[in-house]
Design a protein around this motif. Structure first.
Motif, PDB file in Angstrom:
ATOM      1  N   THR A  43       6.777   2.887 -43.312  1.00  0.00           N
ATOM      2  CA  THR A  43       8.202   3.125 -43.089  1.00  0.00           C
ATOM      3  C   THR A  43       9.053   2.314 -44.046  1.00  0.00           C
ATOM      4  O   THR A  43       8.630   1.290 -44.582  1.00  0.00           O
ATOM      5  CB  THR A  43       8.601   2.756 -41.642  1.00  0.00           C
ATOM      6  OG1 THR A  43       8.317   1.372 -41.412  1.00  0.00           O
ATOM      7  CG2 THR A  43       7.875   3.619 -40.627  1.00  0.00           C
ATOM      8  N   ASN A  44      10.263   2.799 -44.252  1.00  0.00           N
ATOM      9  CA  ASN A  44      11.307   2.072 -44.960  1.00  0.00           C
ATOM     10  C   ASN A  44      12.426   1.824 -43.954  1.00  0.00           C
ATOM     11  O   ASN A  44      12.786   2.725 -43.195  1.00  0.00           O
ATOM     12  CB  ASN A  44      11.850   2.892 -46.140  1.00  0.00           C
ATOM     13  CG  ASN A  44      10.830   3.038 -47.239  1.00  0.00           C
ATOM     14  OD1 ASN A  44      10.180   2.083 -47.616  1.00  0.00           O
ATOM     15  ND2 ASN A  44      10.668   4.251 -47.745  1.00  0.00           N
ATOM     16  N   GLU A  45      12.958   0.627 -43.964  1.00  0.00           N
ATOM     17  CA  GLU A  45      14.023   0.279 -43.024  1.00  0.00           C
ATOM     18  C   GLU A  45      15.324   0.008 -43.773  1.00  0.00           C
ATOM     19  O   GLU A  45      15.317  -0.567 -44.855  1.00  0.00           O
ATOM     20  CB  GLU A  45      13.650  -0.956 -42.208  1.00  0.00           C
ATOM     21  CG  GLU A  45      12.445  -0.758 -41.325  1.00  0.00           C
ATOM     22  CD  GLU A  45      12.096  -2.008 -40.537  1.00  0.00           C
ATOM     23  OE1 GLU A  45      12.712  -3.078 -40.778  1.00  0.00           O
ATOM     24  OE2 GLU A  45      11.200  -1.921 -39.702  1.00  0.00           O
ATOM     25  N   SER A  46      16.407   0.433 -43.156  1.00  0.00           N
ATOM     26  CA  SER A  46      17.746   0.163 -43.691  1.00  0.00           C
ATOM     27  C   SER A  46      18.603  -0.360 -42.551  1.00  0.00           C
ATOM     28  O   SER A  46      18.471   0.076 -41.410  1.00  0.00           O
ATOM     29  CB  SER A  46      18.396   1.448 -44.227  1.00  0.00           C
ATOM     30  OG  SER A  46      17.619   2.024 -45.226  1.00  0.00           O
ATOM     31  N   ASP A  65       7.721   7.156 -44.531  1.00  0.00           N
ATOM     32  CA  ASP A  65       7.468   7.378 -45.944  1.00  0.00           C
ATOM     33  C   ASP A  65       6.075   7.940 -46.199  1.00  0.00           C
ATOM     34  O   ASP A  65       5.877   8.720 -47.109  1.00  0.00           O
ATOM     35  CB  ASP A  65       7.658   6.061 -46.695  1.00  0.00           C
ATOM     36  CG  ASP A  65       7.689   6.246 -48.188  1.00  0.00           C
ATOM     37  OD1 ASP A  65       8.174   7.279 -48.659  1.00  0.00           O
ATOM     38  OD2 ASP A  65       7.201   5.349 -48.896  1.00  0.00           O
TER      39      ASP A  65
END
Length: 144
Positions: A43-46, A65
């Motif tokens: 995963t990508n976190e924002s 992702d």
């Protein structure tokens, strides 16, 4: 109340394709006690700022992702298939594998053998084996 129908461990089978056309899938006796499948994602976190209240903690947004499936299996050592498993481990080839959940269906995809272990706890104990298969590409679900 309706009881949940049980699915026993004997109904979970790791079936390995033979590479023929048409391909057939068989359960290898090396995986005879424990078996499981795990699905994970990268995963990508924002951080999503709150424009109305910039001092407040902001909520994280997560985007998947990459997806991966890992099949694990273990059992009493089945010496008849050791050579085949050893060859698979030593190469970089993926094999088509089905994780069958009778009577519901199966997951299927190409998998590489990434971990192969043979052990025993002592002279009189039965030798055991443990394997880990990691997906190499997409894994699909087929309902039966």
């Amino acid at each position: 109340m309706t009881a949940v129908p049980r699915v026993t461990g004997s109904k979970l089978l790791v079936q390995i394709g033979n590479g023929a056309d048409p391909e057939t899938f068989d359960h290898d006796c090396l995986i005879n006690t424990k078996r499981g499948v795990q699905f994970t994602s990268e995963t990508n976190e924002s951080i999503m700022p709150d424009c109305d209240n910039p001092e407040d903690p902001a909520w994280k947004s997560v985007t998947k992702d990459g997806l991966q499936a890992t099949i694990s299996g273990a059992g009493m050592l089945y010496a008849a298939s050791l050579g085949e498993w050893w060859d698979w481990y030593n190469g970089d080839d993926a094999k088509n594998v089905r994780f069958n959940v009778t009577p519901a269906g199966y997951w299927q995809g190409a998998f590489k053998l990434t971990q192969f272990e043979v052990t025993s706890d002592g002279n009189k104990d039965t030798a055991t084996s443990t394997v880990t298969l990691v997906s190499d590409g997409a894994v699909t679900w087929t309902a039966v």
